[in-house]
Motif scaffolding. Structure first.
Motif, PDB file in Angstrom:
ATOM      1  N   TYR A  43      81.167  35.106 -51.427  1.00  0.00           N
ATOM      2  CA  TYR A  43      80.167  35.400 -50.415  1.00  0.00           C
ATOM      3  C   TYR A  43      80.553  36.602 -49.566  1.00  0.00           C
ATOM      4  O   TYR A  43      81.718  36.766 -49.192  1.00  0.00           O
ATOM      5  CB  TYR A  43      79.965  34.208 -49.476  1.00  0.00           C
ATOM      6  N   ALA A  44      79.549  37.415 -49.269  1.00  0.00           N
ATOM      7  CA  ALA A  44      79.691  38.374 -48.187  1.00  0.00           C
ATOM      8  C   ALA A  44      79.493  37.606 -46.881  1.00  0.00           C
ATOM      9  O   ALA A  44      78.693  36.667 -46.823  1.00  0.00           O
ATOM     10  CB  ALA A  44      78.653  39.475 -48.306  1.00  0.00           C
ATOM     11  N   MET A  45      80.219  38.015 -45.859  1.00  0.00           N
ATOM     12  CA  MET A  45      80.152  37.317 -44.583  1.00  0.00           C
ATOM     13  C   MET A  45      79.725  38.287 -43.488  1.00  0.00           C
ATOM     14  O   MET A  45      80.121  39.457 -43.488  1.00  0.00           O
ATOM     15  CB  MET A  45      81.518  36.726 -44.235  1.00  0.00           C
ATOM     16  N   ALA A  46      78.942  37.787 -42.559  1.00  0.00           N
ATOM     17  CA  ALA A  46      78.439  38.636 -41.487  1.00  0.00           C
ATOM     18  C   ALA A  46      78.517  37.917 -40.154  1.00  0.00           C
ATOM     19  O   ALA A  46      78.481  36.687 -40.099  1.00  0.00           O
ATOM     20  CB  ALA A  46      76.999  39.035 -41.771  1.00  0.00           C
ATOM     21  N   TRP A  47      78.611  38.713 -39.126  1.00  0.00           N
ATOM     22  CA  TRP A  47      78.527  38.206 -37.758  1.00  0.00           C
ATOM     23  C   TRP A  47      77.272  38.798 -37.116  1.00  0.00           C
ATOM     24  O   TRP A  47      77.075  40.023 -37.140  1.00  0.00           O
ATOM     25  CB  TRP A  47      79.746  38.602 -36.937  1.00  0.00           C
ATOM     26  N   PHE A  48      76.447  37.922 -36.570  1.00  0.00           N
ATOM     27  CA  PHE A  48      75.251  38.317 -35.829  1.00  0.00           C
ATOM     28  C   PHE A  48      75.412  37.885 -34.384  1.00  0.00           C
ATOM     29  O   PHE A  48      76.221  37.011 -34.069  1.00  0.00           O
ATOM     30  CB  PHE A  48      74.001  37.640 -36.412  1.00  0.00           C
ATOM     31  N   ARG A  49      74.608  38.462 -33.527  1.00  0.00           N
ATOM     32  CA  ARG A  49      74.539  37.992 -32.147  1.00  0.00           C
ATOM     33  C   ARG A  49      73.097  38.038 -31.662  1.00  0.00           C
ATOM     34  O   ARG A  49      72.283  38.817 -32.166  1.00  0.00           O
ATOM     35  CB  ARG A  49      75.432  38.808 -31.226  1.00  0.00           C
ATOM     36  N   GLN A  50      72.826  37.174 -30.715  1.00  0.00           N
ATOM     37  CA  GLN A  50      71.490  37.119 -30.138  1.00  0.00           C
ATOM     38  C   GLN A  50      71.592  36.895 -28.642  1.00  0.00           C
ATOM     39  O   GLN A  50      72.113  35.857 -28.203  1.00  0.00           O
ATOM     40  CB  GLN A  50      70.653  36.017 -30.796  1.00  0.00           C
TER      41      GLN A  50
END
Length: 121
Positions: A32-39
């Motif tokens: 898996y590619a992994m990502a960090w998001f924010r809101q």
């Protein structure tokens, strides 16, 4: 199926650092590619940083030079090291997994529970 469990986050002052962790279940983490998001309140979820299966990284312009994403496949964990934090970094942070790294949050298959990062001035 992948379950993502986040840890880290909290309240810090501007200029300080935090590290977020995201631990994945299962034995296919490396696929898996992994990502960090924010809101932030009233704003759309945005990609902060991502790391491909091969270890290539991608960052939002707003965090380049301050944030570092890394992964440890032996521990099934992805990290987000956040340095020189600013009040505008305040948001709910999420990790996410997909087979390839993409920008759109709606395309990610699996999500962590979210963790709050608050930076005071």
């Amino acid at each position: 199926q992948v379950q993502l469990v986040q840890s880290g986050g909290g309240l810090v002052q501007a200029g300080e650092s935090l590290r977020l962790s995201c631990a994945a279940s299962g034995r296919t983490f490396s696929s898996y590619a992994m990502a960090w998001f924010r809101q932030a309140p009233g704003k759309q979820r945005e990609l902060v940083a991502g790391i491909t299966r091969g270890g290539s990284t991608n960052y939002a312009d707003s965090v380049k030079g301050r944030f570092t994403v890394s992964r440890d496949n032996a521990k099934n964990t992805v990290y987000l090291q956040m340095n020189s934090l600013k009040p505008e970094d305040t948001a709910l942070y999420y990790c996410a997994a997909r087979n390839i790294l993409v920008l759109a949050a709606t395309l990610y298959d699996y999500w962590g529970q979210g963790t709050q990062v608050t930076v005071s001035s």
